[in-house]
Scaffold this motif. Structure first.
Motif, PDB file in Angstrom:
ATOM      1  N   LEU A 122      75.981  58.923  70.166  1.00 22.12           N
ATOM      2  CA  LEU A 122      75.737  57.506  70.441  1.00 22.12           C
ATOM      3  C   LEU A 122      75.552  57.228  71.927  1.00 22.12           C
ATOM      4  O   LEU A 122      74.749  56.364  72.310  1.00 22.12           O
ATOM      5  N   LEU A 123      76.291  57.946  72.776  1.00 21.78           N
ATOM      6  CA  LEU A 123      76.096  57.770  74.216  1.00 21.78           C
ATOM      7  C   LEU A 123      74.682  58.154  74.630  1.00 21.78           C
ATOM      8  O   LEU A 123      74.118  57.578  75.568  1.00 21.78           O
ATOM      9  N   LEU A 164      84.207  62.799  64.960  1.00 20.10           N
ATOM     10  CA  LEU A 164      84.180  61.540  65.708  1.00 20.10           C
ATOM     11  C   LEU A 164      83.870  61.777  67.184  1.00 20.10           C
ATOM     12  O   LEU A 164      83.172  60.972  67.823  1.00 20.10           O
ATOM     13  N   THR A 165      84.360  62.877  67.728  1.00 19.50           N
ATOM     14  CA  THR A 165      84.045  63.213  69.118  1.00 19.50           C
ATOM     15  C   THR A 165      82.557  63.520  69.265  1.00 19.50           C
ATOM     16  O   THR A 165      81.909  63.093  70.233  1.00 19.50           O
ATOM     17  N   VAL A 167      78.421  61.793  84.263  1.00 17.19           N
ATOM     18  CA  VAL A 167      77.202  62.209  83.568  1.00 17.19           C
ATOM     19  C   VAL A 167      77.431  62.192  82.056  1.00 17.19           C
ATOM     20  O   VAL A 167      78.506  62.564  81.564  1.00 17.19           O
ATOM     21  N   LYS A 168      76.430  61.739  81.312  1.00 14.73           N
ATOM     22  CA  LYS A 168      76.526  61.747  79.847  1.00 14.73           C
ATOM     23  C   LYS A 168      76.730  63.166  79.336  1.00 14.73           C
ATOM     24  O   LYS A 168      76.079  64.094  79.812  1.00 14.73           O
ATOM     25  N   PRO A 169      77.608  63.334  78.352  1.00 11.21           N
ATOM     26  CA  PRO A 169      77.766  64.673  77.762  1.00 11.21           C
ATOM     27  C   PRO A 169      76.493  65.072  77.015  1.00 11.21           C
ATOM     28  O   PRO A 169      75.833  64.233  76.404  1.00 11.21           O
ATOM     29  N   GLU A 170      76.157  66.343  77.061  1.00 15.35           N
ATOM     30  CA  GLU A 170      74.980  66.833  76.363  1.00 15.35           C
ATOM     31  C   GLU A 170      75.298  67.106  74.894  1.00 15.35           C
ATOM     32  O   GLU A 170      76.443  67.410  74.537  1.00 15.35           O
ATOM     33  N   LYS A 189      69.993  52.952  71.507  1.00 19.13           N
ATOM     34  CA  LYS A 189      69.229  52.135  70.571  1.00 19.13           C
ATOM     35  C   LYS A 189      69.823  52.183  69.167  1.00 19.13           C
ATOM     36  O   LYS A 189      69.744  51.207  68.415  1.00 19.13           O
ATOM     37  N   VAL A 190      70.414  53.318  68.824  1.00 16.09           N
ATOM     38  CA  VAL A 190      71.072  53.446  67.521  1.00 16.09           C
ATOM     39  C   VAL A 190      72.252  52.487  67.448  1.00 16.09           C
ATOM     40  O   VAL A 190      72.481  51.831  66.423  1.00 16.09           O
TER      41      VAL A 190
END
Length: 481
Positions: free
Chosen positions: A306-307, A299-300, A453-456, A311-312
């Motif tokens: 998703l982040l 889930l993590t 910042v978005k996680p990679e 669009k998904v």
């Protein structure tokens, strides 16, 4: 045995250390263990040999070979290899690493008991959704910031998933801030981020020796604390029963009750039973670790995916809104009508593929793999990480593309995150229900926002046994504000 094993191609081993240095080199060169194994596969084929020190191990990197061995010849390929770190706590007991009649008996009992408590039935959906609602309500009290629940992602899912499995096992949920749970998770994270091939293949006596103490303190020793908590929980239950403070109902309230009832019946029937307090401790330890860590980690990873692919989320919401009319929660009965959500979950599990190196099995008789002779005593594994990154089946495997499962209806069968054959995960139905209900309802009810910042889509533990997700904070913003 060794002469036969060498017939299967693989890098030439060095004396004593085998292929450990070369595996390390391949992993370093390719950015991790999975990349290293993929290069070995390209050089030596879909079935290859790696020497782990003095131990030759055969690795399957092809779905068709895995199906032929683990399904068509399940009896031959269903015995767990449980040496080294796998046996650190278990010592031949439990559900994950035991073998023979003991494994059959305890796995069958666990499956039967969990089904009695709702696994695979509507009652399990109610338990999952009750905990899902409770967790959001609870975190809104402690982590509400700027009109959203702002929390470390793995912390949120650890408490949610951990409490679901814990209520099945011991009828208790973890409350946020529980010091024992926080310490448990700290130790577990420490172990899973550092556990390596060395810890799997080194003899148990060596792992427990003063020579290796520096190593086991950061890898295997933390399991002692977790096992101690399990034993303490069982002892408290026994004491409350003896004091008349806890009464076991006709079928029991949870797994521990059911196990204690089994112990009592076996004693009354004069059965020479393997069901005792020590084996209960190991079974409970195995069930909790498997039921907690795998789903929480997936889930993590899902939120990372998703982040990075909003669009998904939009496509999922459109589908879920059509199915529910926007006025009810998503239910397990909706599965047949949510192909895009199903495809997204499949792709999350493929990307997450949380084992960089799969658990091993051992052969009890001479046989063949892909037409090549293998002797009894050989260890082998189907490497799920290689199947899930196989270019022949999953084009551009590093890319997150749920649509691939809609474009090819046969692709799903080649995704086996729960393993294959007799040793597949016994909690598969619970995990699938959790992933569907939690992700489906989360997307309908909340917007996901990164904190900073978005996680990679990149693991911090590329060379460990387990593929850990990055640590990051997330904002769950209610959509009905």
């Amino acid at each position: 045995m060794i002469l036969l094993l060498i017939l299967i191609a693989g890098p030439f081993p060095l004396p004593l250390v085998g292929k450990f240095p070369q595996i390390g080199y391949y992993a370093w060169k390719n950015g991790g263990l999975v990349g290293g194994l993929n290069e070995i596969k390209m050089k030596y084929g879909k079935v290859f040999t790696l020497w782990m020190g003095p131990i030759p191990t055969v690795h399957v990197a092809d779905y068709d070979v895995a199906y032929e061995t683990h399904i068509k010849r399940a009896h031959t390929f269903g015995h767990r290899y449980s040496e080294g770190g796998m046996d650190y706590i278990r010592e031949g007991r439990g559900i994950i690493a035991s073998v023979g009649d003991l494994w059959v008996e305890h796995r069958r009992f666990a499956l039967h008991t969990l089904r009695n408590f709702g696994l695979g039935r509507n009652i399990m959906e109610e338990k999952i959704m009750d905990e899902y609602r409770y967790r959001f309500d609870d975190f809104k009290k402690t982590h509400w910031k700027n009109e959203a629940v702002q929390v470390q992602t793995n912390t949120f899912f650890d408490y949610l998933v951990g409490s679901i499995i814990n209520q099945l096992l011991v009828s208790e949920r973890f409350e946020y801030g529980d010091q024992e749970f926080e310490k448990l998770k700290k130790y577990l994270t420490q172990t899973l981020e550092n556990l390596s091939l060395l810890d799997v293949f080194a003899p148990l006596w060596l792992l427990k020796s003063d020579l290796m103490k520096w190593r086991t303190q950061t890898t295997l020793a933390p399991f002692d604390y977790i096992f101690g908590l399990v034993k303490e929980t069982i002892q408290k239950r026994v004491e409350t029963i003896e004091k008349g403070e806890h009464f076991i109902s006709e079928e029991g309230d949870d797994f521990v009750d059911a196990f204690l009832m089994k112990m009592k019946k076996d004693k009354e029937d004069g059965v020479n039973s393997t069901f005792n307090l020590e084996s209960l401790s190991v079974d409970l330890y195995d069930l909790w670790l498997a039921g907690q860590e795998t789903t929480s980690t997936t889930l993590t990873w899902a939120c990372v995916c998703l982040l990075n692919h909003p669009k998904v989320i939009g496509k999922m919401r459109k589908e879920l809104g059509h199915v529910t009319g926007g006025n009810r929660s998503i239910s397990l009965t909706d599965r047949a009508h949510t192909p895009y959500l199903n495809a997204t979950i499949n792709e999350v599990q493929r990307i997450a593929s949380i084992l960089n190196f799969n658990l091993l099995r051992v052969l009890k008789e001479d046989t063949t793999i892909d037409g090549q002779p293998i002797s009894a005593g050989a260890t082998f594994s189907t490497q799920l990480c290689l199947l899930h990154t196989d270019e022949a089946n999953f084009k551009n495997p590093t890319e997150f593309q749920p649509e691939r499962f809609l474009e090819n209806n046969n692709l799903e069968k080649k995704l086996i995150p729960f393993g294959i054959g007799k040793r597949s995960c016994l909690g598969e139905s619970l995990a699938r229900a959790e992933l569907y209900l939690i992700l489906g309802n989360l997307i309908m009810e909340y917007d996901l926002e990164p904190v900073g910042v978005k996680p990679e889509l990149k693991t911090p533990s590329p060379c460990a046994i387990m593929k850990r997700p990055p640590n990051y904070d997330i904002r769950f913003v209610p959509r009905n504000r």
